[in-house]
Enzyme design. Sequence first.
Site, PDB file in Angstrom:
ATOM      1  N   SER A 192      39.517  36.597  37.815  1.00  0.00           N
ATOM      2  CA  SER A 192      38.960  37.955  37.749  1.00  0.00           C
ATOM      3  C   SER A 192      38.510  38.225  36.320  1.00  0.00           C
ATOM      4  CB  SER A 192      40.051  38.965  38.133  1.00  0.00           C
ATOM      5  OG  SER A 192      39.624  40.293  37.878  1.00  0.00           O
ATOM      6  N   TYR A 244      48.661  43.440  36.591  1.00  0.00           N
ATOM      7  CA  TYR A 244      47.599  42.744  37.349  1.00  0.00           C
ATOM      8  C   TYR A 244      46.797  41.854  36.387  1.00  0.00           C
ATOM      9  CZ  TYR A 244      43.461  41.653  40.081  1.00  0.00           C
ATOM     10  OH  TYR A 244      42.441  40.965  40.716  1.00  0.00           O
TER      11      TYR A 244
HETATM   12  P1  NDP Z   1      41.259  41.719  50.009  1.00  0.00           P
HETATM   13  O1  NDP Z   1      42.387  42.662  49.964  1.00  0.00           O
HETATM   14  O2  NDP Z   1      40.079  42.077  50.830  1.00  0.00           O
HETATM   15  O3  NDP Z   1      41.779  40.270  50.465  1.00  0.00           O
HETATM   16  C1  NDP Z   1      42.987  39.743  49.970  1.00  0.00           C
HETATM   17  C2  NDP Z   1      43.359  38.521  50.788  1.00  0.00           C
HETATM   18  O4  NDP Z   1      44.558  37.957  50.235  1.00  0.00           O
HETATM   19  C3  NDP Z   1      43.641  38.869  52.231  1.00  0.00           C
HETATM   20  O5  NDP Z   1      43.055  37.914  53.086  1.00  0.00           O
HETATM   21  C4  NDP Z   1      45.149  38.812  52.326  1.00  0.00           C
HETATM   22  O6  NDP Z   1      45.547  38.357  53.610  1.00  0.00           O
HETATM   23  C5  NDP Z   1      45.492  37.738  51.271  1.00  0.00           C
HETATM   24  N1  NDP Z   1      46.849  37.929  50.792  1.00  0.00           N
HETATM   25  C6  NDP Z   1      47.323  38.969  50.068  1.00  0.00           C
HETATM   26  N2  NDP Z   1      48.649  38.847  49.889  1.00  0.00           N
HETATM   27  C7  NDP Z   1      49.023  37.705  50.527  1.00  0.00           C
HETATM   28  C8  NDP Z   1      50.260  37.039  50.708  1.00  0.00           C
HETATM   29  N3  NDP Z   1      51.404  37.541  50.204  1.00  0.00           N
HETATM   30  N4  NDP Z   1      50.277  35.891  51.406  1.00  0.00           N
HETATM   31  C9  NDP Z   1      49.150  35.392  51.936  1.00  0.00           C
HETATM   32  N5  NDP Z   1      47.935  35.950  51.782  1.00  0.00           N
HETATM   33  C10 NDP Z   1      47.882  37.105  51.095  1.00  0.00           C
HETATM   34  O7  NDP Z   1      40.814  41.485  48.486  1.00  0.00           O
HETATM   35  P2  NDP Z   1      39.700  40.535  47.808  1.00  0.00           P
HETATM   36  O8  NDP Z   1      38.964  39.757  48.798  1.00  0.00           O
HETATM   37  O9  NDP Z   1      38.962  41.383  46.872  1.00  0.00           O
HETATM   38  O10 NDP Z   1      40.655  39.600  46.935  1.00  0.00           O
HETATM   39  C11 NDP Z   1      40.610  38.187  46.968  1.00  0.00           C
HETATM   40  C12 NDP Z   1      40.879  37.657  45.561  1.00  0.00           C
HETATM   41  O11 NDP Z   1      39.841  38.088  44.687  1.00  0.00           O
HETATM   42  C13 NDP Z   1      42.193  38.159  44.950  1.00  0.00           C
HETATM   43  O12 NDP Z   1      42.797  37.081  44.270  1.00  0.00           O
HETATM   44  C14 NDP Z   1      41.722  39.229  43.954  1.00  0.00           C
HETATM   45  O13 NDP Z   1      42.627  39.375  42.906  1.00  0.00           O
HETATM   46  C15 NDP Z   1      40.423  38.615  43.511  1.00  0.00           C
HETATM   47  N6  NDP Z   1      39.460  39.522  42.907  1.00  0.00           N
HETATM   48  C16 NDP Z   1      39.037  40.651  43.566  1.00  0.00           C
HETATM   49  C17 NDP Z   1      38.114  41.478  42.978  1.00  0.00           C
HETATM   50  C18 NDP Z   1      37.653  42.752  43.603  1.00  0.00           C
HETATM   51  O14 NDP Z   1      37.137  43.626  42.888  1.00  0.00           O
HETATM   52  N7  NDP Z   1      37.777  42.920  44.918  1.00  0.00           N
HETATM   53  C19 NDP Z   1      37.540  41.151  41.660  1.00  0.00           C
HETATM   54  C20 NDP Z   1      38.071  39.958  41.063  1.00  0.00           C
HETATM   55  C21 NDP Z   1      38.975  39.175  41.674  1.00  0.00           C
HETATM   56  P3  NDP Z   1      46.740  38.976  54.479  1.00  0.00           P
HETATM   57  O15 NDP Z   1      46.906  40.410  54.075  1.00  0.00           O
HETATM   58  O16 NDP Z   1      46.306  38.777  55.894  1.00  0.00           O
HETATM   59  O17 NDP Z   1      47.904  38.130  54.110  1.00  0.00           O
HETATM   60  C1  8X3 Z   2      39.600  42.953  40.399  1.00  0.00           C
HETATM   61  C2  8X3 Z   2      38.624  43.603  39.494  1.00  0.00           C
HETATM   62  O1  8X3 Z   2      38.371  45.300  37.610  1.00  0.00           O
HETATM   63  O2  8X3 Z   2      39.717  45.955  39.516  1.00  0.00           O
HETATM   64  O3  8X3 Z   2      40.140  41.805  39.835  1.00  0.00           O
HETATM   65  O4  8X3 Z   2      40.543  44.356  37.943  1.00  0.00           O
HETATM   66  S1  8X3 Z   2      39.367  44.838  38.605  1.00  0.00           S
END
Ligand code: NDP
Ligand code: 8X3
Length: 251
Positions: free
Chosen positions: A138, A151
Site C-alpha cells: 500500500s 495499519y
Molecule cells: P476488501 O475488504 O474488499 O477485501 C479484503 C479481502 O481480504 C477479502 O477477500 C477478505 O476475505 C480477505 N481477508 C481479510 N481478512 C482475512 C482473514 N483474516 N483471513 C483470510 N482472508 C481475509 O479490501 P481490498 O480489496 O481493498 O484489500 C485487499 C488488499 O489491498 C489488502 O491487503 C489491503 O490492505 C490492500 N490495499 C487496499 C487499498 C484500498 O484502498 N482499498 C489500498 C492499498 C492496499 P474474507 O472476509 O472473506 O476472509
Molecule cells: C489503503 C490505502 O490510504 O487508506 O492501504 O491507507 S489507505
Amino acid sequence: MEQTVLITGASSGIGRATAQHLASRGYRLVLCGRRQERLESLQETLQQKTQVHTLSFDVRDKDAVFNAIGSLPAGFSAIDILINNAGNAHGLDPIEQGDLDDWDAMLDINVKGLLYVTKAVLSQMVARKAGHIIHIGSTAGKEVYPAGNVYCASKHAVDAINQGMRIDLNQYGIRVGAVNPGMVETEFSEVRFKGDRERARKVYEGFQPLRPQDVAEIIHFVISRPAHVNIADLVVMATAQASSTIVNKNP
Ligand code: NDP
Ligand code: 8X3
C-alpha cells in the site's frame, strides 16, 4: 502451459477483480478467503473460463493455513504465482485511542497471515526453483498518515518482507515483488469503519479513486512479464491522489 495462481482475499475487492481478470486469460485459480459462499459463487462464474478451486480459511490460523494449502488436489497443488492480497485496516484512531483488538487484527492478518501463507506455498517453489510472489502492499507502506499508525506499520512490514524475501529467494530464481496501491474503492473502508457504510462512502466522495479492476490489470501485467523481468516494487495512485493526505476532491 497454464499457470496456477493462488490469490488470498479473493472474496472481495482487489482479490476478486484479479480472479476475474486472470480467469479470462486462462490462469488456473486457487481462490482463498473466509467467506466460503462468496468464493463458491465466484467459482461458479469463473469455471466457465478456467479451472477454479476454493479454499476457505482464516490467514490468522496457522494450522488452517497449512491444512488448507496442504489439501490442494493434484492439478492445483503446484502454485506458480502467489498473490498475497488478504488484508484490511481496522479502525482509524490516533495511537492513544487505539483499540488493542484492532492492532492485533492488522498485525495478525496483514503481516503474520501473509507469512504463514507464504511459508505454506514456498517449499515447493524452492524445490522447483521457480515461482513468483506478489505482495499487495500500500502507499501506507511507503508513508505514514495521521491515525494510520498500526495499519501503516503493518504495510511497512509488508514492504520490508517484500525486500527481504527477494534477497533470500534470489538464489532460487523466484521472483518477488509488490504492488502498492493508493485509495481503491472496495470494502476496505467498510471494514475499517466496522460496517459504517456512510463513513466509508465519504472516503471516496468527490474524486475518482482507483477501481479494483485497475489494480487487477496491473497485477496481470506484472505476472505476465518475461521470466527475466521482475517488477520489484510498484506504486499506483488515482490521478487525483498525490499522497496519503493530498487528494484533489471536487476540483
Ligand atoms: P476488501 O475488504 O474488499 O477485501 C479484503 C479481502 O481480504 C477479502 O477477500 C477478505 O476475505 C480477505 N481477508 C481479510 N481478512 C482475512 C482473514 N483474516 N483471513 C483470510 N482472508 C481475509 O479490501 P481490498 O480489496 O481493498 O484489500 C485487499 C488488499 O489491498 C489488502 O491487503 C489491503 O490492505 C490492500 N490495499 C487496499 C487499498 C484500498 O484502498 N482499498 C489500498 C492499498 C492496499 P474474507 O472476509 O472473506 O476472509
Ligand atoms: C489503503 C490505502 O490510504 O487508506 O492501504 O491507507 S489507505
